[in-house]
Write an enzyme that holds these catalytic residues in place. Structure first.
Site, mmCIF file in Angstrom:
data_model
loop_
_atom_site.group_PDB
_atom_site.id
_atom_site.type_symbol
_atom_site.label_atom_id
_atom_site.label_comp_id
_atom_site.label_asym_id
_atom_site.label_seq_id
_atom_site.Cartn_x
_atom_site.Cartn_y
_atom_site.Cartn_z
ATOM 1 N N ASP A 1 0.854 -1.188 0.000
ATOM 2 C CA ASP A 1 0.000 0.000 0.000
ATOM 3 C C ASP A 1 0.888 1.235 0.000
ATOM 4 O OD1 ASP A 1 -2.413 1.363 -0.060
ATOM 5 O OD2 ASP A 1 -2.597 1.431 2.124
ATOM 6 N N HIS B 1 -4.146 14.009 1.081
ATOM 7 C CA HIS B 1 -4.435 13.124 2.210
ATOM 8 C C HIS B 1 -3.251 13.111 3.178
ATOM 9 C CE1 HIS B 1 -5.726 9.519 4.410
ATOM 10 N NE2 HIS B 1 -4.519 9.035 4.224
ATOM 11 N N GLU C 1 -10.716 4.062 3.244
ATOM 12 C CA GLU C 1 -9.794 4.847 2.424
ATOM 13 C C GLU C 1 -10.115 4.595 0.962
ATOM 14 O OE1 GLU C 1 -5.715 4.114 3.696
ATOM 15 O OE2 GLU C 1 -5.931 5.651 5.245
ATOM 16 N N GLU D 1 -9.125 4.316 -2.552
ATOM 17 C CA GLU D 1 -7.864 4.075 -3.254
ATOM 18 C C GLU D 1 -8.122 3.369 -4.580
ATOM 19 O OE1 GLU D 1 -4.581 2.499 -1.059
ATOM 20 O OE2 GLU D 1 -5.347 3.195 0.887
ATOM 21 N N ASP E 1 -9.210 0.545 1.641
ATOM 22 C CA ASP E 1 -8.261 0.156 2.690
ATOM 23 C C ASP E 1 -8.859 0.569 4.041
ATOM 24 O OD1 ASP E 1 -6.015 -0.463 4.173
ATOM 25 O OD2 ASP E 1 -4.964 1.392 3.657
ATOM 26 N N ARG F 1 -8.483 4.136 12.984
ATOM 27 C CA ARG F 1 -7.616 5.298 13.243
ATOM 28 C C ARG F 1 -7.076 5.323 14.660
ATOM 29 N NH1 ARG F 1 -6.326 6.184 8.182
ATOM 30 N NH2 ARG F 1 -8.115 6.764 6.892
ATOM 31 N N GLN G 1 -4.355 2.799 14.811
ATOM 32 C CA GLN G 1 -3.257 3.330 13.996
ATOM 33 C C GLN G 1 -2.442 4.381 14.763
ATOM 34 O OE1 GLN G 1 -4.706 5.043 10.327
ATOM 35 N NE2 GLN G 1 -2.687 5.609 9.573
ATOM 36 N N LYS H 1 -4.728 -1.830 9.865
ATOM 37 C CA LYS H 1 -4.993 -1.897 8.433
ATOM 38 C C LYS H 1 -5.253 -3.313 7.915
ATOM 39 C CE LYS H 1 -3.757 2.416 7.178
ATOM 40 N NZ LYS H 1 -4.509 3.254 6.246
ATOM 41 N N THR I 1 -9.488 -5.555 3.594
ATOM 42 C CA THR I 1 -9.261 -4.661 2.444
ATOM 43 C C THR I 1 -10.203 -5.169 1.363
ATOM 44 O OG1 THR I 1 -6.922 -4.468 3.046
ATOM 45 C CG2 THR I 1 -7.544 -3.761 0.815
ATOM 46 N N GLU J 1 -10.485 12.784 7.385
ATOM 47 C CA GLU J 1 -10.340 14.120 6.809
ATOM 48 C C GLU J 1 -11.677 14.859 6.754
ATOM 49 O OE1 GLU J 1 -7.588 13.639 3.139
ATOM 50 O OE2 GLU J 1 -8.238 11.669 3.797
HETATM 51 MN MN MN Z 1 -4.116 3.053 2.588
#
Ligand code: MN
Length: 429
Positions: free
Chosen positions: A128, A135, A200, A202, A234, A238, A241, A254, A258, A375
């Site tokens: 990844d 971001h 996420e 992506e 993904d 948080r 993380q 993570k 996925t 975000e």
């Molecule tokens: Mn990611």
């Protein structure tokens, strides 16, 4: 133009129509100009997944159409550029209006509604990346207000090695992860369900041909090693993380799930939607090994991306999903897919057919183009209010999150990447 270019251009003719009527519908994701690859089995069966191509609302079974004699997507992905274009040209010709293949191939079509899609290939390794500079900057501000963007960001395509075992295909349901978190004012960490579960937005890039260990892939040939693109969510915890990510990067925040869209839109299908790769004035230019004229002229891919949310309450009330975000990949990505291939192998690391790269979260420059809730809600400080009055800072149990993508350009027929949906289930008790 080479013979290959001519054959490819013929498959993109806007006047080209298919005898599969649904493929000619305005706004359809899978017109005859797209022809993405996926693996399917009849719904509810345990059969070996077979290779199919999406056309309108149907799937063409490539083996039943005598186009391949195996079920191994990775083998197909490893074929040469010439063979890939030849296969695309054969599929296009056979599905085109007036083809003498129509009667034979009608028996090789299945309705997409009658099949289950599998993860599109055997994924050996998953990396990844972190190419979304807006971001990276916004998240950096939340995690490290004093130094949002690390000094290496504009020189090195940042990435980490992810985990393949928890990668699923659209429709994936997963449990809210348990994990260790520590509130800023807490004396010590505790174990519990993540309270800050996020998505996420992506792209996933699939590797076609690999390279031998010890033999880097130069930027001039990097694109020849890319097979195509999917949407990739993904999922990210948080709070886990924030506590675990230093000093070695993402880990359990993570790797619990996925989710991929089922159709790989090939690099050949994306040819009309390539865009220049540009660096803002004042930003460093890539080092020479990451720079090439072709990469500057058309290294980027112009894909429109969207995020949609349907809560359990909305679903129960029969209310449709609501769009949270809309943006363009060219505004978001600081590195091209070719640069990712070249950088990944510059030390001799070997890539293999079916390896997957995540682009990193593709947030646009405007706040409403953000590709994650972290975000959109400024770290959970500003909740979103949904049309039914519900609010969200992070994902709740029962939420269904969908990514969509499509390409539009004057003079070309719109193609879509389809969609990927994942559903959050309660944490284990
Ligand atoms: Mn990611």
């Amino acid at each position: 133009m080479t013979n290959n270019d001519n054959r490819l251009a013929a498959t993109h003719q806007p006047s080209l129509r298919s005898w599969v009527a649904s493929a000619n519908t305005e706004g359809c994701d899978f017109p005859i100009q797209n022809l993405p690859f996926g693996r399917f089995r009849p719904a509810g069966s345990n059969e070996t997944a077979r290779i199919g191509v999406a056309i309108g609302d149907q799937v063409l079974d490539l083996k039943a159409a005598d186009l391949v004699d195996h079920d191994d997507m990775n083998r197909l992905m490893a074929s040469s550029a010439e063979d890939r274009v030849a296969l695309r040209a054969a599929i296009s010709a056979g599905l085109a209006e007036g083809s003498d293949r129509q009667s034979a191939w009608e028996a090789a079509l299945l309705a997409q509604a009658d099949v289950d899609m599998a993860v599109p290939c055997r994924i050996g390794d998953y990396t990844d990346f972190y190419t979304g500079i807006h971001h990276a900057t916004s998240v950096g501000k939340l995690f490290r207000p004093d130094q949002p963007l690390m000094p290496n960001y504009k020189w090195v395509p940042i990435g980490y090695h992810g985990r393949v075992s928890s990668i699923g295909v659209s429709g994936q349901r997963f449990r809210r992860p348990m994990g260790q978190t520590k509130a800023p004012d807490a004396q010590q960490p505790s174990l519990g369900p993540s309270k800050r579960l996020d998505y996420e937005l992506e792209l996933g890039f699939f590797v076609g041909r690999g390279n031998a260990l010890g033999e880097p892939i130069g930027i001039d040939t990097a694109e020849q090693h890319l097979f195509g693109v999917t949407l990739l969510n993904d999922w990210s915890a948080r709070d886990i993380q924030a506590w675990e990510y230093q000093p070695l990067g993402p880990f359990l925040a993570k790797n619990f799930a996925t989710t991929l869209s089922p159709w790989i839109v090939t690099m050949e299908a994306l040819a009309p939607f390539r865009a220049p790769f540009e660096r803002a004035a004042g930003d460093p230019q890539p080092l020479p090994y990451l720079d090439a004229p072709a990469n500057r002229e058309r290294g980027a891919i112009d894909i429109q991306v969207e995020v949609w949310l349907q809560t359990a309450k909305m679903r129960d009330a029969g209310e449709p999903a609501v769009r949270l975000t809309r943006g363009s990949t060219t505004q978001a990505a600081y590195w091209t897919a070719a640069q990712l291939v070249t950088h990944h192998t510059v030390n001799g690391c070997n890539l293999q057919p079916g390896d997957l790269f995540g682009s990193g979260t593709l947030s646009g420059p405007e706040p409403e183009q953000a590709g994650s809730l972290l975000e959109l809600t400024q770290g959970g400080k500003n909740p979103l209010t949904l049309p039914n009055g519900e609010t969200r800072t992070f994902l709740e149990d029962g939420d269904a999150l969908t990514l969509r993508g499509f390409c539009e350009r004057n003079g070309a027929v719109r193609i879509g990447l389809g969609e990927v949906t994942g559903i959050v289930e309660p944490a284990p008790r």
